[in-house]
Design a protein around this motif. Structure first.
Motif, PDB file in Angstrom:
ATOM      1  N   GLN A   1      52.747  38.113   7.183  1.00 23.70           N
ATOM      2  CA  GLN A   1      51.677  37.324   6.575  1.00 23.70           C
ATOM      3  C   GLN A   1      50.751  36.727   7.632  1.00 23.70           C
ATOM      4  OE1 GLN A   1      54.309  34.629   4.473  1.00 23.70           O
ATOM      5  NE2 GLN A   1      53.824  35.570   2.497  1.00 23.70           N
ATOM      6  N   ASP A   2      51.003  37.035   8.918  1.00 19.68           N
ATOM      7  CA  ASP A   2      50.197  36.505  10.025  1.00 19.68           C
ATOM      8  C   ASP A   2      50.059  34.987   9.922  1.00 19.68           C
ATOM      9  OD1 ASP A   2      49.852  39.164  10.790  1.00 19.68           O
ATOM     10  OD2 ASP A   2      47.925  39.348   9.776  1.00 19.68           O
ATOM     11  N   PRO A   3      51.183  34.260   9.926  1.00 17.58           N
ATOM     12  CA  PRO A   3      51.117  32.801   9.743  1.00 17.58           C
ATOM     13  C   PRO A   3      50.357  32.105  10.867  1.00 17.58           C
ATOM     14  CG  PRO A   3      53.312  33.465  10.457  1.00 17.58           C
ATOM     15  CD  PRO A   3      52.570  34.726  10.128  1.00 17.58           C
ATOM     16  N   ILE A   4      49.651  31.040  10.493  1.00 21.41           N
ATOM     17  CA  ILE A   4      48.875  30.231  11.440  1.00 21.41           C
ATOM     18  C   ILE A   4      49.101  28.763  11.097  1.00 21.41           C
ATOM     19  CG2 ILE A   4      46.572  29.669  12.308  1.00 21.41           C
ATOM     20  CD1 ILE A   4      45.670  32.454  11.337  1.00 21.41           C
ATOM     21  N   PRO A   5      49.518  27.952  12.061  1.00 19.24           N
ATOM     22  CA  PRO A   5      49.687  26.519  11.771  1.00 19.24           C
ATOM     23  C   PRO A   5      48.337  25.848  11.567  1.00 19.24           C
ATOM     24  CG  PRO A   5      49.986  26.940  14.113  1.00 19.24           C
ATOM     25  CD  PRO A   5      49.856  28.280  13.453  1.00 19.24           C
ATOM     26  N   ALA A   6      48.345  24.730  10.871  1.00 20.37           N
ATOM     27  CA  ALA A   6      47.107  23.991  10.646  1.00 20.37           C
ATOM     28  C   ALA A   6      46.579  23.455  11.970  1.00 20.37           C
ATOM     29  CB  ALA A   6      47.349  22.842   9.673  1.00 20.37           C
ATOM     30  N   GLY A   7      45.273  23.456  12.111  1.00 20.96           N
ATOM     31  CA  GLY A   7      44.647  22.938  13.318  1.00 20.96           C
ATOM     32  C   GLY A   7      44.070  21.558  13.112  1.00 20.96           C
ATOM     33  N   ALA A   8      43.782  20.894  14.203  1.00 21.03           N
ATOM     34  CA  ALA A   8      43.227  19.542  14.131  1.00 21.03           C
ATOM     35  C   ALA A   8      41.797  19.569  13.597  1.00 21.03           C
ATOM     36  CB  ALA A   8      43.250  18.910  15.515  1.00 21.03           C
ATOM     37  N   THR A   9      41.433  18.483  12.931  1.00 20.43           N
ATOM     38  CA  THR A   9      40.060  18.342  12.421  1.00 20.43           C
ATOM     39  C   THR A   9      39.419  17.033  12.856  1.00 20.43           C
ATOM     40  OG1 THR A   9      40.871  17.328  10.366  1.00 20.43           O
ATOM     41  CG2 THR A   9      40.583  19.727  10.364  1.00 20.43           C
TER      42      THR A   9
ATOM     43  N   ALA B   1      40.077  22.899  25.266  1.00 19.06           N
ATOM     44  CA  ALA B   1      40.852  22.728  24.033  1.00 19.06           C
ATOM     45  C   ALA B   1      41.989  21.737  24.245  1.00 19.06           C
ATOM     46  CB  ALA B   1      41.397  24.080  23.567  1.00 19.06           C
ATOM     47  N   ALA B   2      42.702  21.874  25.362  1.00 18.72           N
ATOM     48  CA  ALA B   2      43.844  21.001  25.633  1.00 18.72           C
ATOM     49  C   ALA B   2      43.412  19.546  25.781  1.00 18.72           C
ATOM     50  CB  ALA B   2      44.562  21.475  26.888  1.00 18.72           C
ATOM     51  N   GLU B   3      42.284  19.321  26.439  1.00 21.31           N
ATOM     52  CA  GLU B   3      41.814  17.955  26.682  1.00 21.31           C
ATOM     53  C   GLU B   3      41.277  17.289  25.421  1.00 21.31           C
ATOM     54  OE1 GLU B   3      38.885  18.435  29.694  1.00 21.31           O
ATOM     55  OE2 GLU B   3      40.311  19.202  31.181  1.00 21.31           O
ATOM     56  N   SER B   4      40.702  18.074  24.540  1.00 20.42           N
ATOM     57  CA  SER B   4      40.029  17.511  23.359  1.00 20.42           C
ATOM     58  C   SER B   4      40.926  17.375  22.145  1.00 20.42           C
ATOM     59  CB  SER B   4      38.828  18.382  22.990  1.00 20.42           C
ATOM     60  OG  SER B   4      39.258  19.673  22.572  1.00 20.42           O
ATOM     61  N   GLY B   5      42.039  18.101  22.131  1.00 24.58           N
ATOM     62  CA  GLY B   5      42.895  18.108  20.950  1.00 24.58           C
ATOM     63  C   GLY B   5      42.491  19.146  19.926  1.00 24.58           C
ATOM     64  N   ALA B   6      41.436  19.899  20.220  1.00 23.06           N
ATOM     65  CA  ALA B   6      41.011  20.983  19.329  1.00 23.06           C
ATOM     66  C   ALA B   6      41.862  22.219  19.588  1.00 23.06           C
ATOM     67  CB  ALA B   6      39.536  21.303  19.553  1.00 23.06           C
ATOM     68  N   SER B   7      41.961  23.065  18.601  1.00 22.86           N
ATOM     69  CA  SER B   7      42.651  24.335  18.819  1.00 22.86           C
ATOM     70  C   SER B   7      41.781  25.239  19.677  1.00 22.86           C
ATOM     71  CB  SER B   7      42.935  25.020  17.481  1.00 22.86           C
ATOM     72  OG  SER B   7      41.719  25.425  16.862  1.00 22.86           O
ATOM     73  N   LEU B   8      42.419  26.169  20.380  1.00 18.81           N
ATOM     74  CA  LEU B   8      41.643  27.140  21.147  1.00 18.81           C
ATOM     75  C   LEU B   8      40.813  28.000  20.203  1.00 18.81           C
ATOM     76  CD1 LEU B   8      40.914  28.481  23.826  1.00 18.81           C
ATOM     77  CD2 LEU B   8      42.915  29.976  23.535  1.00 18.81           C
ATOM     78  N   ALA B   9      41.352  28.277  19.016  1.00 16.36           N
ATOM     79  CA  ALA B   9      40.612  29.083  18.035  1.00 16.36           C
ATOM     80  C   ALA B   9      39.291  28.408  17.684  1.00 16.36           C
ATOM     81  CB  ALA B   9      41.453  29.293  16.781  1.00 16.36           C
ATOM     82  N   ASP B  10      39.332  27.096  17.458  1.00 15.43           N
ATOM     83  CA  ASP B  10      38.100  26.356  17.173  1.00 15.43           C
ATOM     84  C   ASP B  10      37.151  26.382  18.367  1.00 15.43           C
ATOM     85  OD1 ASP B  10      38.366  25.632  14.545  1.00 15.43           O
ATOM     86  OD2 ASP B  10      38.881  23.540  14.930  1.00 15.43           O
ATOM     87  N   VAL B  11      37.706  26.192  19.564  1.00 13.34           N
ATOM     88  CA  VAL B  11      36.861  26.117  20.756  1.00 13.34           C
ATOM     89  C   VAL B  11      36.189  27.456  21.032  1.00 13.34           C
ATOM     90  CG1 VAL B  11      36.874  25.748  23.259  1.00 13.34           C
ATOM     91  CG2 VAL B  11      38.145  24.200  21.761  1.00 13.34           C
TER      92      VAL B  11
ATOM     93  N   PRO C   1      35.820  22.666  11.355  1.00  9.25           N
ATOM     94  CA  PRO C   1      37.016  22.627  12.211  1.00  9.25           C
ATOM     95  C   PRO C   1      38.283  22.883  11.414  1.00  9.25           C
ATOM     96  CG  PRO C   1      36.334  20.411  11.668  1.00  9.25           C
ATOM     97  CD  PRO C   1      35.282  21.324  11.081  1.00  9.25           C
ATOM     98  N   GLY C   2      39.383  23.068  12.119  1.00  9.65           N
ATOM     99  CA  GLY C   2      40.675  23.201  11.452  1.00  9.65           C
ATOM    100  C   GLY C   2      41.394  24.504  11.689  1.00  9.65           C
ATOM    101  N   ARG C   3      40.813  25.404  12.465  1.00 12.20           N
ATOM    102  CA  ARG C   3      41.545  26.624  12.819  1.00 12.20           C
ATOM    103  C   ARG C   3      42.775  26.242  13.621  1.00 12.20           C
ATOM    104  NH1 ARG C   3      36.301  27.307  13.124  1.00 12.20           N
ATOM    105  NH2 ARG C   3      35.301  29.057  12.035  1.00 12.20           N
ATOM    106  N   GLY C   4      43.829  27.034  13.466  1.00 12.53           N
ATOM    107  CA  GLY C   4      45.046  26.761  14.216  1.00 12.53           C
ATOM    108  C   GLY C   4      45.278  27.810  15.284  1.00 12.53           C
ATOM    109  N   ASP C   5      46.211  27.534  16.166  1.00 10.19           N
ATOM    110  CA  ASP C   5      46.587  28.488  17.210  1.00 10.19           C
ATOM    111  C   ASP C   5      47.964  29.060  16.899  1.00 10.19           C
ATOM    112  OD1 ASP C   5      44.250  28.049  18.616  1.00 10.19           O
ATOM    113  OD2 ASP C   5      45.138  26.511  19.917  1.00 10.19           O
TER     114      ASP C   5
END
Length: 728
Positions: A437-445, A518-528, A554-558
């Motif tokens: 199902q290609d699972p993806i965790p929720a990303g930060a918003t 991404a690491a510094e901002s708390g955003a997912s790499l997918a979003d960045v 926003p909200g993509r997960g890694d």
């Protein structure tokens, strides 16, 4: 008074053939002409539900328990209208669901049961689907009752699920959410044969080597779901059938264990029908007379019901109790020796030698009779092939293991083309996340989007770097099975990080810049990654004199590597990209045709394809930084220069061989630009030229930028099922 059949010859009141398939022959005048129908199929004009209808919202009103109760009742209560085998429609409904889902193939994600396409030709008239027209009509009262809250696509699959439950199987679960189409799938290539059931040799390099089957096909002959039940090309040979079973199921994303489970579990219930002359059957549904009202395969010699029916041509049940999900398949297959015989319809089938009377199944119509069970060549493959045999031995030793394995494989078969679990709806959706199902965790918003964009803009990455990386991450999306896309940032994992089309060295360099942000901002790499692409587009637009803000949600997960089924993602590898003017190697199909196919998978229309291609050229995103098609002196600026120079009457195009062109000044002969077939087609195709001329107009540069941003955002957001599930 004349009826429709009384119109005198030569006095047809409409253009001859204009409303039938014959009317399409005019396209044969120019066989090399691109066919844009696949990009414009399922237009709102063909959808009677209207633009405001949301299947997802309609599902919220569905009384699932009442529906399931009605389905259970249907399996045994409708005998007056169409008598079933042993008074139970379970086998028919399982076959209906199986043959709806079983057209799925991993290579391009097309086929499957996710659209209800089995209602239409060619699927409704495939030889392998004989009598499924009756199954669909049996379901009509239920569809009528629950109306818009239940799609045909969901109903077909649910019917198979309920049938298994009624026969004693604890299923793994069920997800509603499949949205009906209202016309046949024009984009699915079913093979080049001009008739059904032609010998398999036509789609194989060597029919004795199953791996040589033409891609993306996943069935051995036109009109079959998987393999020929009588054997390859109708010649019994279980060892060779095993090879073809393995290949066809692998192309459906099934491994050997799943394949063996599905074969055994599918043939644990129901029967084959071949009691009579198959040649006497009437036309298929699409070729039948009007009075048949969509039914086909009329049987003039027998009742066509239960034991008096002909479908596959093979006749008999696989197990002693065909309406119970039990271990009977293994008991008979491995408990007896089998010999070849012919069915009453003349089909090859395997029957047991010296079988005990009590092991014979009761006749489907007459409870006072018992008949021999049967096995197909594919069933015998489970016994003859050493790998399948070993798997079946494990199943026999542990019935619960078999039941669980089959239930999971059935769930995968019937849900594989629905994409991520966000598209599932209902009380029976399993909680477990499955890797397919290609699972993806929720990303930060809740991070500061503007701050992230500022860091990206100050990172030193070029416009081309930013736009290219975001595009490469998102372009893998295919709407056929809702796989791929930017969400999950799987571009950083094998196999995607190593794909030639992704320019691995550049990709690694760009990701090395974006990952710390991404690491510094708390955003997912997918979003960045997507934000970086948006920043690049905004900078390119500004360089052209346009201030735009590209929409962003926003909200993509890694995803992690453990969540990523690397081998299955190999099928998403781009081997061409017309937007980046790249072709991995020469193919039999022309580059422009490949581009249309890719656009259909991405869900793009012809105008969207046009505006994206023109914009990507001038931004400077060509693979390897080639200059083909970069018709501008302002590379990096989002101008309409590609279209202005493409349509400039002061230019002439000169072929240079191998699909290349020089665009020369018509007066001086000076070479101004170089180009490929993909560039040339936007001026050559009358349809694409019309779009190109629109964007080349003096008053449409702002429209071009706005349309590019809209199409770009569509590509970036195509896989955001966490925001907008299919059917919403």
């Amino acid at each position: 008074m004349m009826d429709g059949n009384d119109i005198p010859a030569g006095k047809c009141p409409v253009m001859h053939g204009s409303a039938t398939a014959l009317g399409s022959t005019v396209t044969g005048w120019w066989p090399e002409q691109l066919n844009f129908d696949i990009l414009h199929q399922h237009d709102t004009k063909s959808n009677p539900m209207g633009p405001d209808f949301s299947y997802r919202k309609a599902l919220e009103t569905l009384d699932v328990e009442a529906l399931k109760a009605d389905m259970h009742a249907l399996l045994t209560d409708s005998q007056d209208w169409w008598p079933a085998d042993w008074g139970h429609y379970g086998g028919l409904m399982i076959r209906l669901a199986w043959h709806a889902a079983g057209t799925y193939r991993l290579q391009d994600g097309r086929g499957g049961g996710g659209t209800g396409d089995q209602r239409f030709a060619p699927l409704n008239s495939w030889p392998d689907n004989v009598s499924l027209d009756k199954g669909r009509r049996l379901l009509w009262p239920i569809k009528k009752k629950y109306g818009n809250a239940l799609s045909w696509a969901d109903l077909f699959i649910l019917a198979g699920n309920i049938a298994y439950e009624s026969m004693g199987l604890k299923t793994f679960g069920f997800g509603f959410g499949r949205v009906d189409t209202w016309e046949p799938q024009k984009d699915v290539y079913w093979g080049s044969e001009d008739d059904f059931l032609k010998p398999s040799d036509e789609r194989y390099g060597d029919v004795t080597d199953a791996s040589t089957m033409e891609k993306p096909l996943a069935a051995v002959q036109m009109g079959l779901i998987y393999v020929n039940p009588e054997g390859v090309n109708g010649k019994p040979d279980p060892a060779l059938s095993a090879q073809h079973v393995r290949e066809t199921f692998a192309r459906m994303a099934m491994d050997d264990v799943e394949t063996a489970a599905l074969t055994a579990g599918g043939h644990t219930v129901g029967k084959c029908h071949g009691n009579g002359d198959a040649g006497a059957l009437g036309p298929k549904p699409e070729g039948a007379d009007l009075h048949e009202q969509g039914f086909g395969w009329h049987n003039p010699n027998w009742s066509g019901k239960a034991s008096d029916a002909v479908s596959s041509g093979i006749e008999g049940a696989w197990t002693t109790e065909p309406t119970k999900f039990d271990m009977g398949y293994f008991k008979l297959l491995f408990g007896y020796e089998w010999e070849l015989k012919k069915s009453p319809a003349g089909a090859w089938q395997w029957e047991p030698i010296d079988i005990k009377e009590e092991d014979k199944p009761v006749d489907a119509s007459d409870p006072t009779k018992r008949n021999n069970p049967i096995m197909t060549d594919a069933d015998m493959a489970m016994k003859v092939d050493p790998i399948y045999n070993e798997i079946c031995q494990k199943f026999m030793a542990d019935p619960e293991y078999f039941r669980d394995t089959f239930a999971r494989a059935w769930f995968k078969l019937t849900h594989r083309d629905m994409g991520p679990k966000a598209n599932y709806f209902g009380p029976d959706v399993p909680e477990e996340d499955l890797i397919w199902q290609d699972p993806i965790p929720a990303g930060a918003t809740d991070y500061d989007i503007d701050a992230v964009k500022t860091k990206i803009a100050e990172s030193g990455l070029s416009i081309s770097d930013m736009v290219t990386t975001a595009w490469d991450s998102a372009r893998t999306y295919r709407g056929s099975d809702m796989r791929g896309g930017a969400n999950g940032a799987r571009i950083r994992f094998a196999p995607q990080k190593d794909w030639e089309g992704n320019e691995p060295e550049r990709l690694a360099r760009v990701l090395g810049v974006l990952e710390p942000i991404a690491a510094e901002s708390g955003a997912s790499l997918a979003d960045v990654i997507v934000l970086a692409g948006n920043v690049g587009v905004e900078q390119a637009a500004k360089a052209a004199g346009h201030d735009v803000t590209v929409p962003f949600t926003p909200g993509r997960g890694d995803a992690t590597e453990e969540m990523t089924d690397g081998p299955s993602f190999e099928y998403l590898e781009p081997i061409h990209d017309g937007f980046r003017n790249w072709l991995k190697e020469d193919y039999a199909e022309k580059p422009e045709a490949l581009m249309l196919d890719r656009c259909q998978l991405m869900g793009l229309t012809a105008p969207e394809m046009t505006v994206l291609a023109g914009g990507m050229r001038v931004i400077g995103t060509n693979h390897g930084d080639t200059k083909h098609g970069v018709f501008t002196d302002r590379e990096g600026a989002l101008t309409n220069d590609f279209f202005v120079n493409l349509t400039d009457m002061g230019n002439k195009w000169v072929p240079t061989g191998n699909g290349g062109y020089e665009v020369q000044d018509r007066k001086t002969g000076e070479t101004k630009w170089t180009a490929t077939r993909i560039d040339a087609v936007f001026g050559s195709s009358s349809i694409l030229r019309a779009y190109s001329e629109l964007y080349a107009q003096d008053d449409n540069e702002a429209k071009f930028v706005a349309d590019f941003v809209t199409a770009w955002t569509k590509v970036m957001d195509a896989d955001r099922f966490d925001v907008t599930p299919i059917g919403s």
